[in-house]
Every structure is written in structure tokens, then in C-alpha cells.
Scaffold this motif. Structure first.
Motif, PDB file in Angstrom:
ATOM      1  N   HIS A  99       0.830  -1.202   0.000  1.00 51.62           N
ATOM      2  CA  HIS A  99       0.000   0.000   0.000  1.00 51.62           C
ATOM      3  C   HIS A  99       0.867   1.256   0.000  1.00 51.62           C
ATOM      4  O   HIS A  99       0.661   2.178  -0.802  1.00 51.62           O
ATOM      5  CB  HIS A  99      -0.922  -0.030   1.216  1.00 51.62           C
ATOM      6  N   VAL A 100       1.865   1.302   0.882  1.00 51.78           N
ATOM      7  CA  VAL A 100       2.768   2.450   0.936  1.00 51.78           C
ATOM      8  C   VAL A 100       3.584   2.534  -0.349  1.00 51.78           C
ATOM      9  O   VAL A 100       3.773   3.622  -0.915  1.00 51.78           O
ATOM     10  CB  VAL A 100       3.697   2.360   2.162  1.00 51.78           C
ATOM     11  N   ALA A 101       4.066   1.386  -0.836  1.00 53.27           N
ATOM     12  CA  ALA A 101       4.856   1.372  -2.067  1.00 53.27           C
ATOM     13  C   ALA A 101       4.057   1.934  -3.245  1.00 53.27           C
ATOM     14  O   ALA A 101       4.583   2.700  -4.063  1.00 53.27           O
ATOM     15  CB  ALA A 101       5.333  -0.046  -2.376  1.00 53.27           C
ATOM     16  N   GLN A 136       9.553  -1.139   3.879  1.00 51.91           N
ATOM     17  CA  GLN A 136       9.315  -1.984   5.032  1.00 51.91           C
ATOM     18  C   GLN A 136       8.423  -1.226   6.018  1.00 51.91           C
ATOM     19  O   GLN A 136       8.768  -0.115   6.431  1.00 51.91           O
ATOM     20  CB  GLN A 136      10.629  -2.367   5.716  1.00 51.91           C
ATOM     21  N   VAL A 137       7.293  -1.824   6.364  1.00 49.41           N
ATOM     22  CA  VAL A 137       6.362  -1.200   7.306  1.00 49.41           C
ATOM     23  C   VAL A 137       6.313  -2.040   8.569  1.00 49.41           C
ATOM     24  O   VAL A 137       5.885  -3.201   8.542  1.00 49.41           O
ATOM     25  CB  VAL A 137       4.948  -1.065   6.704  1.00 49.41           C
ATOM     26  N   GLY A 138       6.767  -1.467   9.670  1.00 46.02           N
ATOM     27  CA  GLY A 138       6.693  -2.129  10.959  1.00 46.02           C
ATOM     28  C   GLY A 138       5.511  -1.629  11.756  1.00 46.02           C
ATOM     29  O   GLY A 138       4.673  -0.867  11.256  1.00 46.02           O
ATOM     30  N   ASP A 143      10.213   2.282   6.664  1.00 45.98           N
ATOM     31  CA  ASP A 143      11.516   2.504   6.049  1.00 45.98           C
ATOM     32  C   ASP A 143      11.381   2.350   4.534  1.00 45.98           C
ATOM     33  O   ASP A 143      10.950   1.299   4.048  1.00 45.98           O
ATOM     34  CB  ASP A 143      12.546   1.508   6.578  1.00 45.98           C
ATOM     35  N   ILE A 144      11.784   3.387   3.811  1.00 45.80           N
ATOM     36  CA  ILE A 144      11.668   3.411   2.358  1.00 45.80           C
ATOM     37  C   ILE A 144      13.048   3.648   1.763  1.00 45.80           C
ATOM     38  O   ILE A 144      13.755   4.578   2.173  1.00 45.80           O
ATOM     39  CB  ILE A 144      10.701   4.521   1.906  1.00 45.80           C
ATOM     40  N   ALA A 145      13.439   2.808   0.805  1.00 42.73           N
ATOM     41  CA  ALA A 145      14.731   2.941   0.143  1.00 42.73           C
ATOM     42  C   ALA A 145      14.521   3.341  -1.311  1.00 42.73           C
ATOM     43  O   ALA A 145      13.832   2.645  -2.061  1.00 42.73           O
ATOM     44  CB  ALA A 145      15.518   1.637   0.222  1.00 42.73           C
ATOM     45  N   LEU A 146      15.120   4.467  -1.698  1.00 44.31           N
ATOM     46  CA  LEU A 146      15.078   4.954  -3.069  1.00 44.31           C
ATOM     47  C   LEU A 146      16.493   4.957  -3.639  1.00 44.31           C
ATOM     48  O   LEU A 146      17.472   4.966  -2.894  1.00 44.31           O
ATOM     49  CB  LEU A 146      14.518   6.377  -3.121  1.00 44.31           C
ATOM     50  N   SER A 147      16.584   4.980  -4.957  1.00 47.15           N
ATOM     51  CA  SER A 147      17.883   5.131  -5.617  1.00 47.15           C
ATOM     52  C   SER A 147      17.713   6.050  -6.812  1.00 47.15           C
ATOM     53  O   SER A 147      16.603   6.278  -7.298  1.00 47.15           O
ATOM     54  CB  SER A 147      18.440   3.779  -6.061  1.00 47.15           C
ATOM     55  N   GLY A 148      18.834   6.600  -7.276  1.00 49.25           N
ATOM     56  CA  GLY A 148      18.787   7.549  -8.374  1.00 49.25           C
ATOM     57  C   GLY A 148      19.089   8.945  -7.881  1.00 49.25           C
ATOM     58  O   GLY A 148      19.670   9.133  -6.811  1.00 49.25           O
ATOM     59  N   ASP A 149      18.671   9.934  -8.642  1.00 48.54           N
ATOM     60  CA  ASP A 149      18.965  11.331  -8.321  1.00 48.54           C
ATOM     61  C   ASP A 149      17.692  12.089  -7.963  1.00 48.54           C
ATOM     62  O   ASP A 149      16.690  12.006  -8.686  1.00 48.54           O
ATOM     63  CB  ASP A 149      19.640  12.024  -9.499  1.00 48.54           C
TER      64      ASP A 149
END
Length: 207
Positions: A99-101, A136-138, A143-149
């Protein structure tokens, strides 16, 4: 390449979309992203957390000086802008992570900076290489991990990107403790900003 259906309402409030607003339409790929609610939709009751079909709560920005005939509810931040939460039509998600994603992906995939007239804006549109790697939802944290600029062309835009991402994660999950990293660095640090106050947003949303 970004694809997103045009948001079809503006003015916006913290719980939904209000009627009577125009839009600027562009070609879309409706099969890939949940559609936003109609501009005739009023605020809806709180969703059942156990229901796999729930609206996404994505944050857009009413920039300082924007006049909405019916007013706009939200929280003030950054350069005297207003952060507003817009609800999409229900989307299927088998877990809080999905859902968050989906809500974060909705913002990242958006290719249209302005939505509606008067307009709210999405400052994530310029970050074309930004990708969502993990969510990751606890019980008490996200916790959200992004990559790029991350592309912020001004200090005001940096505040808008920060508010949209942390705000969307908090509004969708109902959780105050949000960590977002870009290439393993906290987004706040990447943007050179103090942490965003998600508690203020959740209080405004009634969470």
C-alpha cells in the motif's frame, strides 16, 4: 519513463477531492497506475485496515499565493506552501508494504508537474531517474529505500519534495516515524533540510 493518469480534481482537501475544478488532460496509460477519484467525490470515511482495496493518500502542494475559491485544507510548510492529501480510487494491496509502495510509486511515476486549475503541483516529476527499491512497514515505523537522483531546482522545491515523500508515507501508513533514504543516505540529509514534521500532518488528517 513516467506514466500517470492526470489527477482530475483541484481544489483538494486533506481527505479527498472537491467538486467544481478544471483539469489539464494529457494522454495517459490507465492500466498501470490507480486512478484518482472523480472531482465529484466528497470526503470518504476511514477505510477498514483489513480491506485489501484502499485509496492511496498522496501529497501534492498548493504553492504560496495560489487562490482556491472554496479554500484548501492542509498544513503550511517550507516557502509558505500548503501540503494537501489527495485520495485515489481504491487500489489492491495485500500488505501495508504494498500500500505504501503504491502511493510512493504514484508520485514517482507522475510526469505532470501541474494538476488542475487552480493547480496543485508534484515536485517529484523532475527526478526522472528516481526509483523505489524497497518498503518496510513495521508496527511503529516505515523505512523506504530509493535510488537515483533527487532533482530540486530551488530551496522551495527541496521542501516540497521532502514534504510530499515523507507526508505520503505517513498519510498512507498512519505512522509518524518515517525513514526515507536515497542511495543509502537519509533524504533529509540529501536535501539539506531539517526533518519533516509528520506528526503535524497526521493530526491534520485525523489519524
Amino acid at each position: 519513463m513516467k506514466h500517470l493518469p492526470t489527477l482530475v480534481a483541484l481544489a483538494a482537501c486533506t481527505t479527498g477531492l472537491l467538486a467544481g475544478c478544471g483539469t489539464t488532460q494529457e494522454p495517459t496509460d490507465a492500466a498501470q497506475t490507480p486512478q484518482p477519484e472523480s472531482d465529484q467525490t466528497e470526503a470518504s470515511p476511514q477505510a477498514d485496515p483489513a480491506d485489501p482495496f484502499q485509496a492511496l493518500h498522496v501529497n501534492m502542494v498548493a504553492q504560496s499565493g495560489t487562490y482556491f475559491p472554496d479554500g484548501v485544507d492542509g498544513i503550511s510548510f517550507g516557502c509558505s506552501d500548503t501540503l494537501v492529501t489527495i485520495s485515489t480510487v481504491p487500489a489492491h494491496a495485500d500488505s501495508p508494504q504494498e500500500h505504501v509502495a503504491a502511493a510512493i510509486q504514484f508520485l514517482i511515476n507522475d510526469s505532470q508537474y501541474y494538476h488542475g486549475s487552480p493547480a496543485v503541483t508534484n515536485s517529484l516529476t523532475l527526478s526522472e531517474t528516481l526509483e523505489l527499491d524497497d518498503v518496510q512497514v513495521g508496527r511503529n515505523s516505515v523505512d523506504i529505500a530509493l535510488s537515483g537522483d533527487v532533482v530540486a531546482q530551488s530551496q522551495c522545491e527541496a521542501h516540497r519534495i521532502q514534504a510530499q515523500l515523507y507526508g505520503t508515507a505517513a498519510s498512507t501508513s498512519g505512522i509518524e516515524d518515517i525513514s526515507i533514504t536515497v542511495n543509502d543516505d537519509e533524504l533529509n540529509t540529501v536535501l539539506g533540510l531539517e526533518p519533516f514534521d509528520t506528526a503535524q500532518l497526521l493530526a491534520a488528517d485525523g489519524s
